[in-house]
Write a protein that holds these residues in place. Structure first.
Motif, PDB file in Angstrom:
ATOM      1  N   PRO A 193      87.007  34.145 116.154  1.00 45.73           N
ATOM      2  CA  PRO A 193      85.739  33.652 116.682  1.00 45.73           C
ATOM      3  C   PRO A 193      85.886  32.966 118.040  1.00 45.73           C
ATOM      4  O   PRO A 193      84.923  32.845 118.776  1.00 45.73           O
ATOM      5  CB  PRO A 193      85.228  32.682 115.628  1.00 45.73           C
ATOM      6  N   ALA A 194      87.093  32.540 118.379  1.00 49.39           N
ATOM      7  CA  ALA A 194      87.315  31.927 119.682  1.00 49.39           C
ATOM      8  C   ALA A 194      87.465  32.978 120.778  1.00 49.39           C
ATOM      9  O   ALA A 194      87.364  32.671 121.958  1.00 49.39           O
ATOM     10  CB  ALA A 194      88.548  31.033 119.640  1.00 49.39           C
ATOM     11  N   ASP A 195      87.731  34.232 120.391  1.00 49.14           N
ATOM     12  CA  ASP A 195      87.879  35.324 121.358  1.00 49.14           C
ATOM     13  C   ASP A 195      87.309  36.597 120.735  1.00 49.14           C
ATOM     14  O   ASP A 195      88.035  37.408 120.174  1.00 49.14           O
ATOM     15  CB  ASP A 195      89.348  35.508 121.730  1.00 49.14           C
ATOM     16  N   LEU A 196      85.997  36.742 120.834  1.00 45.46           N
ATOM     17  CA  LEU A 196      85.312  37.854 120.181  1.00 45.46           C
ATOM     18  C   LEU A 196      85.734  39.225 120.698  1.00 45.46           C
ATOM     19  O   LEU A 196      85.513  40.233 120.036  1.00 45.46           O
ATOM     20  CB  LEU A 196      83.801  37.690 120.331  1.00 45.46           C
TER      21      LEU A 196
ATOM     22  N   PHE B 291      93.749  32.565  99.278  1.00 41.36           N
ATOM     23  CA  PHE B 291      93.855  33.479 100.423  1.00 41.36           C
ATOM     24  C   PHE B 291      92.605  33.419 101.298  1.00 41.36           C
ATOM     25  O   PHE B 291      92.695  33.231 102.506  1.00 41.36           O
ATOM     26  CB  PHE B 291      94.094  34.915  99.945  1.00 41.36           C
ATOM     27  N   ILE B 292      91.439  33.578 100.701  1.00 43.37           N
ATOM     28  CA  ILE B 292      90.187  33.640 101.472  1.00 43.37           C
ATOM     29  C   ILE B 292      89.929  32.319 102.204  1.00 43.37           C
ATOM     30  O   ILE B 292      89.527  32.318 103.369  1.00 43.37           O
ATOM     31  CB  ILE B 292      88.990  33.999 100.569  1.00 43.37           C
ATOM     32  N   SER B 293      90.162  31.194 101.541  1.00 41.97           N
ATOM     33  CA  SER B 293      89.885  29.912 102.198  1.00 41.97           C
ATOM     34  C   SER B 293      90.788  29.720 103.410  1.00 41.97           C
ATOM     35  O   SER B 293      90.346  29.215 104.444  1.00 41.97           O
ATOM     36  CB  SER B 293      90.024  28.743 101.223  1.00 41.97           C
ATOM     37  N   ARG B 294      92.032  30.144 103.321  1.00 41.46           N
ATOM     38  CA  ARG B 294      92.938  30.020 104.475  1.00 41.46           C
ATOM     39  C   ARG B 294      92.557  31.020 105.571  1.00 41.46           C
ATOM     40  O   ARG B 294      92.648  30.707 106.757  1.00 41.46           O
ATOM     41  CB  ARG B 294      94.386  30.229 104.036  1.00 41.46           C
ATOM     42  N   LEU B 295      92.121  32.197 105.179  1.00 45.67           N
ATOM     43  CA  LEU B 295      91.718  33.208 106.153  1.00 45.67           C
ATOM     44  C   LEU B 295      90.547  32.707 107.001  1.00 45.67           C
ATOM     45  O   LEU B 295      90.488  32.948 108.204  1.00 45.67           O
ATOM     46  CB  LEU B 295      91.334  34.505 105.427  1.00 45.67           C
ATOM     47  N   LEU B 296      89.636  31.991 106.370  1.00 41.47           N
ATOM     48  CA  LEU B 296      88.439  31.501 107.057  1.00 41.47           C
ATOM     49  C   LEU B 296      88.631  30.121 107.679  1.00 41.47           C
ATOM     50  O   LEU B 296      87.740  29.645 108.391  1.00 41.47           O
ATOM     51  CB  LEU B 296      87.264  31.450 106.080  1.00 41.47           C
ATOM     52  N   ASP B 297      89.751  29.495 107.417  1.00 44.34           N
ATOM     53  CA  ASP B 297      90.001  28.136 107.886  1.00 44.34           C
ATOM     54  C   ASP B 297      89.833  28.032 109.406  1.00 44.34           C
ATOM     55  O   ASP B 297      90.412  28.796 110.151  1.00 44.34           O
ATOM     56  CB  ASP B 297      91.421  27.709 107.501  1.00 44.34           C
ATOM     57  N   GLY B 298      89.004  27.111 109.826  1.00 44.93           N
ATOM     58  CA  GLY B 298      88.801  26.878 111.253  1.00 44.93           C
ATOM     59  C   GLY B 298      87.651  27.644 111.863  1.00 44.93           C
ATOM     60  O   GLY B 298      87.164  27.293 112.932  1.00 44.93           O
ATOM     61  N   ASP B 299      87.189  28.706 111.217  1.00 43.69           N
ATOM     62  CA  ASP B 299      86.096  29.505 111.770  1.00 43.69           C
ATOM     63  C   ASP B 299      84.819  28.690 111.912  1.00 43.69           C
ATOM     64  O   ASP B 299      84.101  28.815 112.897  1.00 43.69           O
ATOM     65  CB  ASP B 299      85.817  30.739 110.907  1.00 43.69           C
TER      66      ASP B 299
ATOM     67  N   ASN C 178      80.782  24.774 117.300  1.00 41.79           N
ATOM     68  CA  ASN C 178      80.864  24.517 118.743  1.00 41.79           C
ATOM     69  C   ASN C 178      79.990  25.494 119.525  1.00 41.79           C
ATOM     70  O   ASN C 178      79.311  25.099 120.481  1.00 41.79           O
ATOM     71  CB  ASN C 178      82.310  24.585 119.226  1.00 41.79           C
ATOM     72  N   ILE C 179      80.006  26.752 119.131  1.00 43.70           N
ATOM     73  CA  ILE C 179      79.161  27.751 119.790  1.00 43.70           C
ATOM     74  C   ILE C 179      77.690  27.397 119.583  1.00 43.70           C
ATOM     75  O   ILE C 179      76.887  27.448 120.510  1.00 43.70           O
ATOM     76  CB  ILE C 179      79.477  29.171 119.266  1.00 43.70           C
ATOM     77  N   GLY C 180      77.323  27.015 118.363  1.00 45.34           N
ATOM     78  CA  GLY C 180      75.943  26.619 118.073  1.00 45.34           C
ATOM     79  C   GLY C 180      75.513  25.424 118.912  1.00 45.34           C
ATOM     80  O   GLY C 180      74.388  25.368 119.414  1.00 45.34           O
TER      81      GLY C 180
ATOM     82  N   ARG D 147      76.669  24.579 121.863  1.00 44.32           N
ATOM     83  CA  ARG D 147      76.506  25.024 123.262  1.00 44.32           C
ATOM     84  C   ARG D 147      75.188  25.784 123.436  1.00 44.32           C
ATOM     85  O   ARG D 147      74.501  25.626 124.437  1.00 44.32           O
ATOM     86  CB  ARG D 147      77.694  25.901 123.674  1.00 44.32           C
ATOM     87  N   ILE D 148      74.810  26.576 122.458  1.00 42.09           N
ATOM     88  CA  ILE D 148      73.529  27.297 122.518  1.00 42.09           C
ATOM     89  C   ILE D 148      72.367  26.301 122.558  1.00 42.09           C
ATOM     90  O   ILE D 148      71.429  26.460 123.333  1.00 42.09           O
ATOM     91  CB  ILE D 148      73.390  28.276 121.327  1.00 42.09           C
ATOM     92  N   THR D 149      72.464  25.271 121.734  1.00 40.20           N
ATOM     93  CA  THR D 149      71.411  24.234 121.725  1.00 40.20           C
ATOM     94  C   THR D 149      71.312  23.561 123.095  1.00 40.20           C
ATOM     95  O   THR D 149      70.210  23.345 123.612  1.00 40.20           O
ATOM     96  CB  THR D 149      71.696  23.191 120.623  1.00 40.20           C
ATOM     97  N   GLU D 150      72.453  23.245 123.716  1.00 43.26           N
ATOM     98  CA  GLU D 150      72.448  22.642 125.051  1.00 43.26           C
ATOM     99  C   GLU D 150      71.763  23.561 126.064  1.00 43.26           C
ATOM    100  O   GLU D 150      70.952  23.100 126.884  1.00 43.26           O
ATOM    101  CB  GLU D 150      73.878  22.369 125.523  1.00 43.26           C
TER     102      GLU D 150
END
Length: 181
Positions: free
Chosen positions: A78-81, A137-145, A151-153, A155-158
């Motif tokens: 998600p940091a580099d789409l 497995f799934i929780s670690r895979l998604l960790d940090g997303d 943060n993206i949300g 910035r969109i609000t700003e």
């Protein structure tokens, strides 16, 4: 081909023919190894072929069969789409959680699998379930997303607030009027 039986703890790797279907088993294999063992597990040839079918879109998928579930996950950063994405397949069957590496550019999915094994090993045997193995497995895979998406949300609000600023709207209107629009 790495398979682990979950007994008193996570076992040392066991061979395919030594898996005890009465115990919980987890595995991490690549596509070629899947082709070699798919008949042993009773996986449809269709799901095996789907692992390498490039469908060109972003969509991940899940299918449920009589005795197992199968899913394909396209993993993005998600940091580099625009970065190349990893691709994994997951087979879930009674007492089996099998992860198939299709594309793993940086060994990140293998790292996530190894982390999940560690987490599973922390449970007492009587508390280990297939669901907990999948969750690890799934929780670690998604960790940090979520943090990246938050943060993206933000910035969109700003940017929305800037666009709705009355002074900016008035200046744009005046400039458009001056230019004859």
């Amino acid at each position: 081909m790495r398979f682990y039986a979950i007994q008193d703890s996570v076992s040392e790797p066991v061979k395919l023919q030594d898996l005890n279907t009465e115990k919980i088993n987890v595995g991490y294999i690549d596509y070629d190894e899947l082709k070699d063992c798919s008949e042993v597990f009773g996986f449809s040839e269709t799901t095996v072929k789907e692992c390498i079918t490039e469908n060109g879109n972003f969509r991940s998928s899940i299918d449920v069969y009589d005795d197992y579930s199968f899913c394909i996950i396209n993993i993005i950063d998600p940091a580099d789409l625009y970065a190349s994405r990893d691709r994994i397949a997951i087979y879930i069957k009674e007492n089996l959680f099998l992860l198939v590496k299709i594309i793993d550019h940086d060994d990140s999915t293998e790292d996530v699998f190894n982390y999940a094994l560690e987490r599973i090993g922390r449970f007492k045997q009587e508390n280990v379930t297939l669901e907990k193995a999948i969750y690890a497995f799934i929780s670690r895979l998604l960790d940090g997303d979520n943090k990246v998406l938050e943060n993206i949300g933000g910035r969109i609000t700003e940017l929305e607030e800037i666009m709705l600023d009355e002074d900016l709207v008035n200046r744009l209107y005046v400039e458009a009027w001056k230019s004859g629009c």
